[in-house]
Structure formats: structure tokens, C-alpha cells
Design an enzyme around this catalytic site. Sequence first.
Site, PDB file in Angstrom:
ATOM      1  N   TYR A 142     -53.003  15.483 -50.620  1.00  0.00           N
ATOM      2  CA  TYR A 142     -52.989  14.015 -50.704  1.00  0.00           C
ATOM      3  C   TYR A 142     -53.423  13.524 -52.088  1.00  0.00           C
ATOM      4  O   TYR A 142     -53.232  12.366 -52.422  1.00  0.00           O
ATOM      5  CB  TYR A 142     -53.896  13.396 -49.636  1.00  0.00           C
ATOM      6  CG  TYR A 142     -53.375  13.555 -48.217  1.00  0.00           C
ATOM      7  CD1 TYR A 142     -52.174  14.213 -47.952  1.00  0.00           C
ATOM      8  CD2 TYR A 142     -54.082  13.043 -47.133  1.00  0.00           C
ATOM      9  CE1 TYR A 142     -51.709  14.365 -46.660  1.00  0.00           C
ATOM     10  CE2 TYR A 142     -53.617  13.189 -45.830  1.00  0.00           C
ATOM     11  CZ  TYR A 142     -52.429  13.864 -45.604  1.00  0.00           C
ATOM     12  OH  TYR A 142     -51.971  14.014 -44.314  1.00  0.00           O
ATOM     13  N   LYS A 192     -53.082  28.110 -43.628  1.00  0.00           N
ATOM     14  CA  LYS A 192     -51.724  28.668 -43.554  1.00  0.00           C
ATOM     15  C   LYS A 192     -51.675  29.753 -44.623  1.00  0.00           C
ATOM     16  O   LYS A 192     -50.851  29.741 -45.544  1.00  0.00           O
ATOM     17  CB  LYS A 192     -50.708  27.532 -43.796  1.00  0.00           C
ATOM     18  CG  LYS A 192     -49.272  27.898 -43.560  1.00  0.00           C
ATOM     19  CD  LYS A 192     -48.899  28.021 -42.092  1.00  0.00           C
ATOM     20  CE  LYS A 192     -47.445  28.463 -41.964  1.00  0.00           C
ATOM     21  NZ  LYS A 192     -47.085  28.835 -40.581  1.00  0.00           N
ATOM     22  N   ASP A 224     -50.065  26.337 -37.374  1.00  0.00           N
ATOM     23  CA  ASP A 224     -49.053  26.198 -36.313  1.00  0.00           C
ATOM     24  C   ASP A 224     -49.588  26.735 -34.986  1.00  0.00           C
ATOM     25  O   ASP A 224     -49.442  26.103 -33.937  1.00  0.00           O
ATOM     26  CB  ASP A 224     -47.733  26.894 -36.709  1.00  0.00           C
ATOM     27  CG  ASP A 224     -47.934  28.233 -37.405  1.00  0.00           C
ATOM     28  OD1 ASP A 224     -49.102  28.581 -37.714  1.00  0.00           O
ATOM     29  OD2 ASP A 224     -46.942  28.946 -37.635  1.00  0.00           O
ATOM     30  N   ASP A 248     -55.878  15.895 -40.908  1.00  0.00           N
ATOM     31  CA  ASP A 248     -55.311  14.591 -40.574  1.00  0.00           C
ATOM     32  C   ASP A 248     -54.499  14.708 -39.283  1.00  0.00           C
ATOM     33  O   ASP A 248     -54.647  13.931 -38.335  1.00  0.00           O
ATOM     34  CB  ASP A 248     -54.406  14.156 -41.749  1.00  0.00           C
ATOM     35  CG  ASP A 248     -53.967  12.708 -41.653  1.00  0.00           C
ATOM     36  OD1 ASP A 248     -54.440  12.011 -40.740  1.00  0.00           O
ATOM     37  OD2 ASP A 248     -53.154  12.293 -42.494  1.00  0.00           O
ATOM     38  N   ASP A 252     -55.896  13.960 -35.016  1.00  0.00           N
ATOM     39  CA  ASP A 252     -55.204  13.017 -34.131  1.00  0.00           C
ATOM     40  C   ASP A 252     -54.756  13.718 -32.859  1.00  0.00           C
ATOM     41  O   ASP A 252     -54.860  13.157 -31.764  1.00  0.00           O
ATOM     42  CB  ASP A 252     -53.989  12.397 -34.838  1.00  0.00           C
ATOM     43  CG  ASP A 252     -54.349  11.112 -35.564  1.00  0.00           C
ATOM     44  OD1 ASP A 252     -55.542  10.931 -35.880  1.00  0.00           O
ATOM     45  OD2 ASP A 252     -53.448  10.294 -35.815  1.00  0.00           O
TER      46      ASP A 252
END
Length: 355
Positions: A142, A192, A224, A248, A252
Site C-alpha cells: 500500500y 506467501k 490462500d 486488510d 474483514d
Amino acid sequence: MTVKKIAVIPGDGIGLEVTKEAVKVMKKVAANHGMQLELEEQPVGGTAYDLTGTPLPEATLQACKNADAVLLGAVGGTKWESLDFSVRPERALLGLRSELGLYANLRPAQIYGDLIDASTLKKEIVEGANIMVVRELTGGIYFGQPRGVEIRNGERVGINTLVYSESEIRRIAKVGFETAQKRSKKLTSVDKANVLEATELWRDVVIEVSKDYPDVSLNHMYVDNATMQLIRAPKQFDTIVTTNMFGDILSDGAAMLTGSIGMLPSASIGGKIGLYEPVHGSAPDIAGKDLANPLATILSVGMMFRYSFDLAEAEEAIQKAVITVLDQYRTGDIMSDGKKQIGCVEMGEQVLKHL
Ligand code: NAD
């Protein structure tokens, strides 16, 4: 008597309503624990833009910097959507995070009382789940450079860069381990590392940091797989530490196990001053109608007592009061058969009554 300074920045929309209720709870809990509060309220977001032409006025920033902790409602709303990006209400959040050095975001996902029916998952899968996602907040893709959209070989190309330094990983890993230490001493680091070199380094540094926390058991998961596991068997997780973007998305996902956005608190820590806020936004569709659920903000006050003032028992008292109230009363967003529907103000009053 301990005196603590709190900057209260309600923001916009339902931020104004939910903060008012949370402040009442904060005062009562402080008094119950022999603590005196000095509150300074300042505008932020669209409200601040209307008053001063900027979403994060200097006086607001100074009040936050002078405080021991900050309580934020929510910012944004349709009224300010057409403003230039540089003065949009949401810019205030980025400004506050960087000015206060808030590099760690703590998002608990926990089911309160019999709210289990609000989850879209089967009761036996989610019952008893209690997860804390520790998300890196000021680095990663980001913020990495280079970024942007440019023309290459006659077509547009979008670019973002995933970059993490050793020191950035080390400091968030420490928050992860220390958070796990205060819970059930189990930490899952999500990366990852099989595809992204930046998260291969992430894994290496997390392993190095783990040597200082021999009491915490550490495992690693690819993002994943972590997503699948979160929905398949959420109870296997206690504390999760991960990058900005993975956090992020995963926070959620984890939060929705609990079913309602009106119930989700958060803490942003790292610097000297912590910032506490509900996960939800300013909800323009219900603002000003006494329909908002103030419990996410009230639970955020609980996190303030635990993480900024080291008063875990104050957070526990708030959580207990919330569970008791939910047994009988609900706001519209979490309403279910057999309960009495009440508004934002009355929900605040009910929690107060049980403290
Ligand atoms: P939102 O979270 O404001 O609302 C989403 C839905 O959930 C709405 O239907 C709303 O009525 C409901 N809801 C949210 N909080 C609730 C509560 N406490 N009680 C009952 N119902 C609740 O998200 P949105 O609609 O996507 O965004 C609205 C504005 O908020 C936008 O301007 C957005 O940028 C801003 N926003 C701010 C923050 C923040 O301040 N941290 C976070 C997210 C969105």
C-alpha cells in the site's frame, strides 16, 4: 489518582452518535478503576473540512499528540465524495496513522453472547472462535515505491511494489508475539513465502524474532490456505500476524465470522499513543436517526483500557456488560426474534447500567 488525557474525535455521520455513548462508558469505567480522565474533543474528517478546509486540522492533530490515547468515531459521507482526494475525509486516517506512528492494527473477531445466530456459518464451526488479527499498517504494497499507472509499449501498465525492510517486519512480529503472550500463546504468521521474496524475508525474520518468545508456539501459513482455514475451522487460530494487504483482507474475513459490522472494535498501536475506533464507517444511510449500534465503539474503549492503560480487567468489565445487555436488547443491525429493539442512546444507557 491516575490522570489520563483522551483526545475524542467523533468525525462524521454515526461517528458522532456512537462516540457520545462510548464516552459515557469510558468515564464510568475509568471512575470504577480509580482513573481520572481529561477529555479534549476535536473535529476530524468531513466535519473538520467544513469548519477549517482540511480533514485533519492542526489543532486536532496536536490534541491527539498531546493525549495518552485517541478515540475516533468514523469519517466520510456522500457530502464530501466529490472533493479532491487530498482533502477527502478518509485522508485524515492516513495522516493520523503516520503522524502517530501507528504501524500495528489489532482487530479482534469474537462472538458475544448468543449473537452466534448472526453468523452466516454453522453454529458448531464458529461457537467459541476468538481470533486476533495483527495487521502491519504503514508498509508493504500500500505504500511501496514505485507505484502508479504509466504507458509502456503503447499500453497502460499499473504498478505497485511490495517492499518490507527487516526492521519493519521485526517490530510488527514483536507486536504479534506480545499479543499472543497475552492470549493463548499461539501465533500464526501468514505470508506467501512460496511466491513473494518480500514475504520469504517476512518468514525468516518472524522465525528470528520467535527466539525471544519461547513461550509462544509459532506456525506459518500461506495466505490462500489461511483464507480457507479461517472459514473451514476458525477455532484453530488464536493470534494471526500478517502484512498490510493480507491483513486488510483476512481481518474483514475473520470479522464476518461474527456476523455484524456494528460489533467490531479495533486498536491501532505502535507509537506512544494508541488510536481506538470501530471498524465500521460513518453509515450515512442511518446517520442522525438514533439507529446506529454503539457497541463497536464501546468495545474499542475496552481495547483502550487494555492496550493503552494496561487495565485488562476494565476491558473484561465492558465485554461482560455488553454480553449481559445483548441477552435482552438489540439495535436494528443485530435484531433477532425475542429481543427488544432499541436505539443507539438506549444501548449506551443499558451498557452503563451494567457496569
Ligand atoms: P459503513 O461501515 O459506513 O456502512 C456499511 C453498512 O453497515 C451500512 O448499511 C450501514 O448502515 C451499516 N452500519 C455500519 N456501521 C453500523 C453501526 N454501528 N450500526 C448499524 N449499522 C451499521 O460503510 P460504507 O457505507 O461503505 O461507507 C460509508 C462512509 O464511511 C464512506 O464515506 C466511507 O469512506 C467511510 N468509511 C470510513 C471508515 C472509517 O472512518 N474508519 C471506515 C469505512 C468506511
